[in-house]
Design a protein around this motif. Structure first.
Motif: not given
Length: 257
Positions: A93-105, A170-184
């Motif tokens: 549900q919370f993506h757990h990305l590392l903020p100091e890294f780029t999307a690619l990293e 686990d709840e991969p769209t739980g923190n997203l708005d309706t449009e983003s939820t449908d897209q994901v």
């Protein structure tokens, strides 16, 4: 090859020693190759506990988990860590990305664990995955410069980098708005169909669950219902047990009125 990707046999989970809380009550489950399964149920029903045990992030108190016929409960911690890295992908549900890294990293992180440093082939795969999730032009952006929906797309790409047979969400769209939820969710379904990746998704959203191949409903640590959805075939009542067909016929007819 085993006829099922994943099976559980009488899976039990108990928390505590002096005061025990039984969360799973002998769960028996099987998951087919390339299947898209949603697990739904009220809070406290045991669905996230089950998902964590299927992903070997938690241990069952008793019972077996068979992955392609191999009993995961017999593996030690080191073997399980290697198994997860090779065979499983995770989306939270919370993506757990590392903020100091780029999307690619961020997408490449699982490859660093496995290979220490990514090869040019893995680098190309990470770029391809970011293109698939619609972030080709954002791959060099820090994760903090991305929207919530974009960050979750990075997490999806990361879960696929090692070509896992199974992705657990686990709840991969739980923190997203309706449009983003449908897209994901549509993105996950596209990956399931195009790549043949098996998905098990925990969600509170019955509307999203109805778009799966199959829905598992949990109540009080038990599987209460297990049925195929209309999207699986032309027959809406093609259920896994006759009593579930009867239940959904009644439910469907009541909503038509």
């Amino acid at each position: 090859m085993d006829d099922k990707l994943l099976k559980t046999e009488n899976l039990v989970k108990i928390y505590g020693t002096k005061i025990q809380t039984k969360v799973l009550h002998g769960v028996n489950l099987d998951i087919d190759y390339k299947e898209f399964v949603s697990i739904i149920g009220p809070s406290g029903s045991g669905k996230t506990t089950l998902l964590n045990i299927l992903g070997t992030l938690d241990n069952a108190s008793s019972g077996k988990i068979l992955f392609r016929g191999k009993d995961l409960t017999l593996m030690n911690d080191k073997e399980l860590a290697e198994f997860r890295n090779i065979n499983l992908g995770f989306i939270f549900q919370f993506h757990h990305l590392l903020p100091e890294f780029t999307a690619l990293e961020n997408v490449l992180i699982p490859t660093w664990i496995k290979y220490k440093s990514p090869t040019s082939k893995l680098m190309d795969r990470a770029k391809e995955l970011l293109e698939i999730v619609g972030l080709k032009e954002r791959m060099n952006n820090k994760s903090t410069d991305l929207s919530g929906g974009q960050q979750q797309r990075v997490a999806i790409a990361r879960s696929l980098i090692n070509n896992p047979a199974l992705v657990l969400a686990d709840e991969p769209t739980g923190n997203l708005d309706t449009e983003s939820t449908d897209q994901v969710y549509e993105l996950l379904r596209t990956i399931n169909k195009d790549m043949g990746t098996t998905f098990i998704v925990v969600t509170h959203d019955r509307h999203l669950a109805s778009k799966s191949d199959r829905v598992i409903e949990m109540i009080d640590g038990n599987i209460d219902k297990d049925y195929l959805t209309a999207s699986k075939g032309e027959n809406l009542w093609e259920c896994l047990a006759p009593e579930h067909c009867i239940y959904f016929q009644k439910k469907f007819k009541s909503t038509e009125k």
